[in-house]
Design a protein around this motif. Structure first.
Motif, mmCIF file in Angstrom:
data_model
loop_
_atom_site.group_PDB
_atom_site.id
_atom_site.type_symbol
_atom_site.label_atom_id
_atom_site.label_comp_id
_atom_site.label_asym_id
_atom_site.label_seq_id
_atom_site.Cartn_x
_atom_site.Cartn_y
_atom_site.Cartn_z
ATOM 1 N N GLY A 1 0.804 -1.209 0.000
ATOM 2 C CA GLY A 1 0.000 0.000 0.000
ATOM 3 C C GLY A 1 0.843 1.268 0.000
ATOM 4 O O GLY A 1 0.507 2.245 -0.678
ATOM 5 N N LEU A 2 1.935 1.252 0.750
ATOM 6 C CA LEU A 2 2.821 2.418 0.760
ATOM 7 C C LEU A 2 3.455 2.636 -0.609
ATOM 8 O O LEU A 2 3.570 3.768 -1.080
ATOM 9 C CB LEU A 2 3.902 2.260 1.829
ATOM 10 N N MET A 3 3.882 1.559 -1.237
ATOM 11 C CA MET A 3 4.472 1.694 -2.573
ATOM 12 C C MET A 3 3.416 2.104 -3.598
ATOM 13 O O MET A 3 3.672 2.923 -4.481
ATOM 14 C CB MET A 3 5.171 0.401 -2.987
ATOM 15 N N ALA A 4 2.207 1.551 -3.483
ATOM 16 C CA ALA A 4 1.134 1.883 -4.419
ATOM 17 C C ALA A 4 0.735 3.350 -4.304
ATOM 18 O O ALA A 4 0.323 3.956 -5.299
ATOM 19 C CB ALA A 4 -0.075 0.980 -4.166
ATOM 20 N N ALA A 5 0.864 3.924 -3.105
ATOM 21 C CA ALA A 5 0.540 5.343 -2.940
ATOM 22 C C ALA A 5 1.423 6.202 -3.826
ATOM 23 O O ALA A 5 0.972 7.201 -4.388
ATOM 24 C CB ALA A 5 0.691 5.752 -1.478
ATOM 25 N N GLY A 6 2.671 5.824 -3.977
ATOM 26 C CA GLY A 6 3.574 6.574 -4.846
ATOM 27 C C GLY A 6 3.415 6.234 -6.305
ATOM 28 O O GLY A 6 3.682 7.064 -7.176
ATOM 29 N N MET A 7 2.980 5.023 -6.607
ATOM 30 C CA MET A 7 2.856 4.604 -8.011
ATOM 31 C C MET A 7 1.578 5.117 -8.654
ATOM 32 O O MET A 7 1.565 5.426 -9.843
ATOM 33 C CB MET A 7 2.895 3.073 -8.117
ATOM 34 N N PHE A 8 0.480 5.187 -7.909
ATOM 35 C CA PHE A 8 -0.826 5.462 -8.502
ATOM 36 C C PHE A 8 -1.430 6.804 -8.095
ATOM 37 O O PHE A 8 -2.549 7.103 -8.492
ATOM 38 C CB PHE A 8 -1.800 4.334 -8.161
ATOM 39 N N CYS A 9 -0.730 7.604 -7.313
ATOM 40 C CA CYS A 9 -1.286 8.902 -6.941
ATOM 41 C C CYS A 9 -1.297 9.824 -8.164
ATOM 42 O O CYS A 9 -0.537 9.638 -9.102
ATOM 43 C CB CYS A 9 -0.482 9.529 -5.807
ATOM 44 N N THR A 10 -2.193 10.771 -8.130
ATOM 45 C CA THR A 10 -2.223 11.795 -9.178
ATOM 46 C C THR A 10 -2.091 13.151 -8.505
ATOM 47 O O THR A 10 -2.602 13.370 -7.399
ATOM 48 C CB THR A 10 -3.528 11.745 -9.999
ATOM 49 N N ASP A 11 -1.410 14.058 -9.179
ATOM 50 C CA ASP A 11 -1.214 15.390 -8.615
ATOM 51 C C ASP A 11 -2.543 16.123 -8.433
ATOM 52 O O ASP A 11 -2.717 16.874 -7.478
ATOM 53 C CB ASP A 11 -0.254 16.193 -9.503
ATOM 54 N N ALA A 12 -3.495 15.873 -9.332
ATOM 55 C CA ALA A 12 -4.813 16.503 -9.210
ATOM 56 C C ALA A 12 -5.525 16.037 -7.944
ATOM 57 O O ALA A 12 -6.145 16.838 -7.239
ATOM 58 C CB ALA A 12 -5.659 16.189 -10.433
ATOM 59 N N ASN A 13 -5.420 14.746 -7.637
ATOM 60 C CA ASN A 13 -6.058 14.231 -6.413
ATOM 61 C C ASN A 13 -5.367 14.748 -5.163
ATOM 62 O O ASN A 13 -6.017 14.962 -4.134
ATOM 63 C CB ASN A 13 -6.074 12.703 -6.421
ATOM 64 N N VAL A 14 -4.064 14.938 -5.237
ATOM 65 C CA VAL A 14 -3.341 15.502 -4.091
ATOM 66 C C VAL A 14 -3.842 16.910 -3.816
ATOM 67 O O VAL A 14 -4.085 17.286 -2.663
ATOM 68 C CB VAL A 14 -1.813 15.484 -4.340
ATOM 69 N N GLN A 15 -4.025 17.703 -4.868
ATOM 70 C CA GLN A 15 -4.540 19.062 -4.696
ATOM 71 C C GLN A 15 -5.983 19.036 -4.196
ATOM 72 O O GLN A 15 -6.359 19.823 -3.334
ATOM 73 C CB GLN A 15 -4.452 19.836 -6.019
ATOM 74 N N TYR A 16 -6.774 18.125 -4.738
ATOM 75 C CA TYR A 16 -8.177 18.014 -4.327
ATOM 76 C C TYR A 16 -8.292 17.618 -2.854
ATOM 77 O O TYR A 16 -9.239 17.996 -2.172
ATOM 78 C CB TYR A 16 -8.904 16.998 -5.215
ATOM 79 N N ALA A 17 -7.320 16.847 -2.361
ATOM 80 C CA ALA A 17 -7.332 16.418 -0.963
ATOM 81 C C ALA A 17 -6.992 17.562 -0.018
ATOM 82 O O ALA A 17 -7.102 17.414 1.197
ATOM 83 C CB ALA A 17 -6.365 15.265 -0.752
ATOM 84 N N GLY A 18 -6.572 18.701 -0.558
ATOM 85 C CA GLY A 18 -6.353 19.872 0.279
ATOM 86 C C GLY A 18 -4.915 20.147 0.649
ATOM 87 O O GLY A 18 -4.650 20.987 1.498
ATOM 88 N N TYR A 19 -3.971 19.478 0.031
ATOM 89 C CA TYR A 19 -2.574 19.755 0.331
ATOM 90 C C TYR A 19 -2.182 21.065 -0.339
ATOM 91 O O TYR A 19 -2.417 21.256 -1.530
ATOM 92 C CB TYR A 19 -1.682 18.604 -0.123
#
Length: 149
Positions: free
Chosen positions: A66-84
């Motif tokens: 799961g930790l590795m998948a977080a880096g492989m499948f994350c999207t920058d748009a979702n990171v922004q949408y999550a409020g970072y």
């Protein structure tokens, strides 16, 4: 038990990245986690490691996936949408995957050192095994404090 633990492994694996991946990626991460759990379960059996609840397979192996998948499948748009607040392209460039790998290494190092220290201290003080005869009979039928070296 294998089915339930496979489901739990999928839930463990998606926990790290649930806010940063698309829904289809979450399903894929969960499916792969079930295979990771199954492989880890059979590896523990083959190595003769006693883990009756498969906690290390569910939480350890699936958590690492799961930790590795977080880096492989994350999207920058979702990171922004999550409020970072920081705007960057760490997911697209692969930088986030590198950060996740470093995190996995640090966690494995921490767990190895602290577990090794705890097991060493337990073995030197109260012991971590019972006598073979008590193990055969079963701990539920023996008096308390029957540990041996």
């Amino acid at each position: 038990a294998l089915t339930i633990n496979g489901i739990l492994g999928g839930l463990v694996a998606i926990t790290a990245s649930c806010a940063f991946v698309d829904p289809w990626m979450a399903a894929f991460i969960g499916l792969v986690a079930a295979a990771v759990y199954n492989s880890a379960h059979h590896l523990l059996l083959r190595l003769g490691i006693d883990d009756p609840l498969d906690a290390s397979a569910v939480h350890g192996a699936c958590g690492i996936w799961g930790l590795m998948a977080a880096g492989m499948f994350c999207t920058d748009a979702n990171v922004q949408y999550a409020g970072y607040p920081n705007v960057n392209n760490a997911c697209k460039s692969g930088e986030q995957f590198g950060v996740q790998l470093i995190g996995v290494f640090v966690l494995l190092l921490w767990v190895s050192i602290t577990s090794g220290l705890c097991f060493y201290l337990l073995r030197r003080t109260i012991g971590i095994r019972v006598a073979g005869s008590i193990e055969t009979v079963g701990l539920d039928r023996c008096p308390p404090h029957t540990f041996s070296d």
